[in-house]
Design an enzyme around this catalytic site. Sequence first.
Site, short mmCIF file in Angstrom:
data_model
loop_
_atom_site.label_atom_id
_atom_site.label_comp_id
_atom_site.label_asym_id
_atom_site.label_seq_id
_atom_site.Cartn_x
_atom_site.Cartn_y
_atom_site.Cartn_z
N HIS A 186 0.86 -1.20 0.00
CA HIS A 186 0.00 0.00 0.00
C HIS A 186 0.89 1.23 0.00
O HIS A 186 1.79 1.35 0.82
CB HIS A 186 -0.88 0.02 1.25
N TYR A 207 -8.32 5.06 8.90
CA TYR A 207 -8.40 5.34 10.34
C TYR A 207 -9.43 6.46 10.51
O TYR A 207 -9.28 7.52 9.89
CB TYR A 207 -7.05 5.84 10.86
N PRO A 258 -2.46 -0.61 19.29
CA PRO A 258 -2.28 -0.99 17.88
C PRO A 258 -2.55 0.15 16.89
O PRO A 258 -2.36 -0.02 15.70
CB PRO A 258 -3.28 -2.13 17.69
N LYS A 296 2.45 -0.79 15.33
CA LYS A 296 3.88 -0.88 15.66
C LYS A 296 4.27 -2.13 16.45
O LYS A 296 5.45 -2.49 16.48
CB LYS A 296 4.28 0.35 16.50
N TYR A 309 5.16 5.99 10.07
CA TYR A 309 4.25 4.86 9.83
C TYR A 309 4.97 3.75 9.04
O TYR A 309 4.86 2.57 9.38
CB TYR A 309 3.02 5.35 9.05
P1 FAS Z 1 3.94 -12.66 21.52
O1 FAS Z 1 3.05 -12.39 22.70
O2 FAS Z 1 3.36 -12.70 20.16
O3 FAS Z 1 4.70 -14.07 21.73
C1 FAS Z 1 5.19 -14.43 23.01
C2 FAS Z 1 5.19 -15.96 23.07
O4 FAS Z 1 5.78 -16.36 24.31
C3 FAS Z 1 3.77 -16.50 23.05
O5 FAS Z 1 3.64 -17.47 22.04
C4 FAS Z 1 3.58 -17.11 24.45
O6 FAS Z 1 2.79 -18.26 24.43
C5 FAS Z 1 5.02 -17.43 24.84
N1 FAS Z 1 5.23 -17.47 26.30
C6 FAS Z 1 4.71 -16.64 27.23
N2 FAS Z 1 5.15 -17.00 28.46
C7 FAS Z 1 5.96 -18.08 28.28
C8 FAS Z 1 6.72 -18.91 29.16
N3 FAS Z 1 6.70 -18.69 30.47
N4 FAS Z 1 7.43 -19.93 28.63
C9 FAS Z 1 7.46 -20.13 27.29
N5 FAS Z 1 6.76 -19.40 26.39
C10 FAS Z 1 6.03 -18.38 26.90
N6 FAS Z 1 0.22 -5.40 16.89
C11 FAS Z 1 0.02 -4.68 15.77
O7 FAS Z 1 0.98 -4.15 15.21
N7 FAS Z 1 -1.26 -4.54 15.26
C12 FAS Z 1 -2.35 -5.15 15.85
O8 FAS Z 1 -3.47 -5.01 15.39
C13 FAS Z 1 -2.17 -5.92 17.02
N8 FAS Z 1 -3.23 -6.54 17.64
C14 FAS Z 1 -3.01 -7.26 18.79
C15 FAS Z 1 -4.07 -7.92 19.46
C16 FAS Z 1 -3.84 -8.65 20.63
C17 FAS Z 1 -5.00 -9.33 21.34
C18 FAS Z 1 -2.54 -8.72 21.17
C19 FAS Z 1 -2.27 -9.46 22.47
C20 FAS Z 1 -1.48 -8.08 20.52
C21 FAS Z 1 -1.71 -7.36 19.32
N9 FAS Z 1 -0.67 -6.72 18.64
C22 FAS Z 1 -0.85 -6.00 17.51
C23 FAS Z 1 0.66 -6.78 19.12
C24 FAS Z 1 1.24 -8.12 18.72
O9 FAS Z 1 1.18 -8.26 17.34
C25 FAS Z 1 2.61 -8.18 19.32
O10 FAS Z 1 3.30 -6.95 19.14
C26 FAS Z 1 3.44 -9.30 18.77
O11 FAS Z 1 2.72 -10.49 18.91
C27 FAS Z 1 4.75 -9.30 19.56
O12 FAS Z 1 5.40 -10.48 19.32
P2 FAS Z 1 6.21 -11.20 20.49
O13 FAS Z 1 7.07 -10.21 21.16
O14 FAS Z 1 6.79 -12.43 19.89
O15 FAS Z 1 5.12 -11.57 21.60
C1 PHB Z 2 -4.79 -4.78 11.29
O1 PHB Z 2 -4.93 -4.98 10.07
O2 PHB Z 2 -5.05 -5.64 12.16
C2 PHB Z 2 -4.31 -3.42 11.76
C3 PHB Z 2 -3.94 -2.48 10.81
C4 PHB Z 2 -3.48 -1.23 11.24
C5 PHB Z 2 -3.41 -0.97 12.61
C6 PHB Z 2 -3.78 -1.94 13.56
C7 PHB Z 2 -4.24 -3.16 13.12
O3 PHB Z 2 -2.95 0.25 13.04
#
Ligand code: FAS
Ligand code: PHB
Length: 388
Positions: A72, A200, A292, A296, A383
């Site tokens: 995009h 947005y 979110p 980032k 961004y």
């Molecule tokens: P993660 O949380 O993805 O991975 C951590 C891993 O460690 C998990 O698999 C967990 O099971 C494991 N773990 C935890 N404790 C442990 C232990 N004691 N022993 C072993 N393993 C363990 N980011 C965006 O940019 N846009 C979004 O729209 C967005 N939506 C999100 C929605 C939700 C509900 C959440 C929770 C996050 C969202 N995020 C979003 C942020 C998300 O994408 C994170 O930034 C990304 O998953 C970060 O990756 P990790 O640091 O690997 O953490």
């Molecule tokens: C998504 O596609 O999930 C998304 C895109 C942009 C954002 C957050 C989430 O800022």
Amino acid sequence: MRTQVAIVGAGPAGALLSLLLRRHGVESVVIERQTKEYVLGRIRAGVLEWTTVEVLRRAGLATRMDAEGAVHDSVKMAWRGEDLLSIDFERLTGKPMMAYGQTMIQEDLYAAAEAESANFLFGVSDVTINDVTTDQPWVGFTADGDEVRLDCDVVAGCDGQHGVSRGTIPAAVKTEYEKAYPFGWLGILSETPPLPHLIYANHERGFALCSQRNPMLSRYYVQCSLDDSVDDWSDDRFWTELLARLPISEAEQVVTGPSIEKSIAPLRSYVIEPMQYGRLFLAGDAAHIVPPTGAKGLNLAVSDVHYLSEAMAAHYAGDPAPLDAYSATALQRVWSSVRFSWWMTVLLHRFPEHTAFEQRAQEEDLVYLAASRAAQTSVAEQYVGLDL
Ligand code: FAS
Ligand code: PHB
């Protein structure tokens, strides 16, 4: 067991770190408490900074992303249910962004790990991180009922916001910064064609976001109360609210349909300093959380492990300086993204304490953004991702 780098967590941060280390000839073991299927079932991020695209391409992990991702060159911002502006990243910064779901990235990383026989252990429990202030740290865990000791040179804490690694840093050493926002995001997936652009929307009824996963999978969000549960939101209520927050010109293009996933995520900003302690190094959500709004979270996990893998490779090549400086290096980009995510959240959401004045001031911010190339360039370069 023994390895060079023990990685706790097989989300995007832990899985990518392991693969990037392999490319530097550094071996690791990744331990994950969930099953592989559980991790792959999570619906999360959808937008990749161009810096993230380049990291994945350089590592040879971008084949499916380049085939199925959507590049995009702009995003739109709307306000008052009437006005619309477009921020043209490509024209302003020379870089676009990529719409490609985190779920697909996770699949790609696991496929590469399997193809390369990387050592990922799923379904472990009772993880402990030990002796990180010595030169012989180790990680303890239970796997298939057996107690395991994994000796290593360094530990990477990639275990997200509910992990154990952050707690290994003593309170006297760490500083934690935190802000909780007084609302959440209700997100749905629908098997409908998405809009051509991400939008947005600021609206006095609340924030809305139109995004996508592929040409027949849309991702939409509306700001909701923290007291809400998904049961309070029928599909009809969701679509009605989403369309009410968009300009008519955009709302009439939205193809509605049954949700195949619906969830509410709270919004929070969090940073821990430092991101390292002795032989323990934190990366991704284990060290920071962003709302979110700025897309980032996933991208910061990638930039952290980019820096960490390069620093660990330098360490094994005889240069300890980059690893000693990892936290300072990573935190520069972390705070830049934390600030941008906070700024986008304040600009676009309806806060409970807001009066007509704040609503009007937010709208004026968007009017200025629409008119100022300088202001748009500032948003665009953050961004799509500042240079690593
Ligand atoms: P993660 O949380 O993805 O991975 C951590 C891993 O460690 C998990 O698999 C967990 O099971 C494991 N773990 C935890 N404790 C442990 C232990 N004691 N022993 C072993 N393993 C363990 N980011 C965006 O940019 N846009 C979004 O729209 C967005 N939506 C999100 C929605 C939700 C509900 C959440 C929770 C996050 C969202 N995020 C979003 C942020 C998300 O994408 C994170 O930034 C990304 O998953 C970060 O990756 P990790 O640091 O690997 O953490
Ligand atoms: C998504 O596609 O999930 C998304 C895109 C942009 C954002 C957050 C989430 O800022």
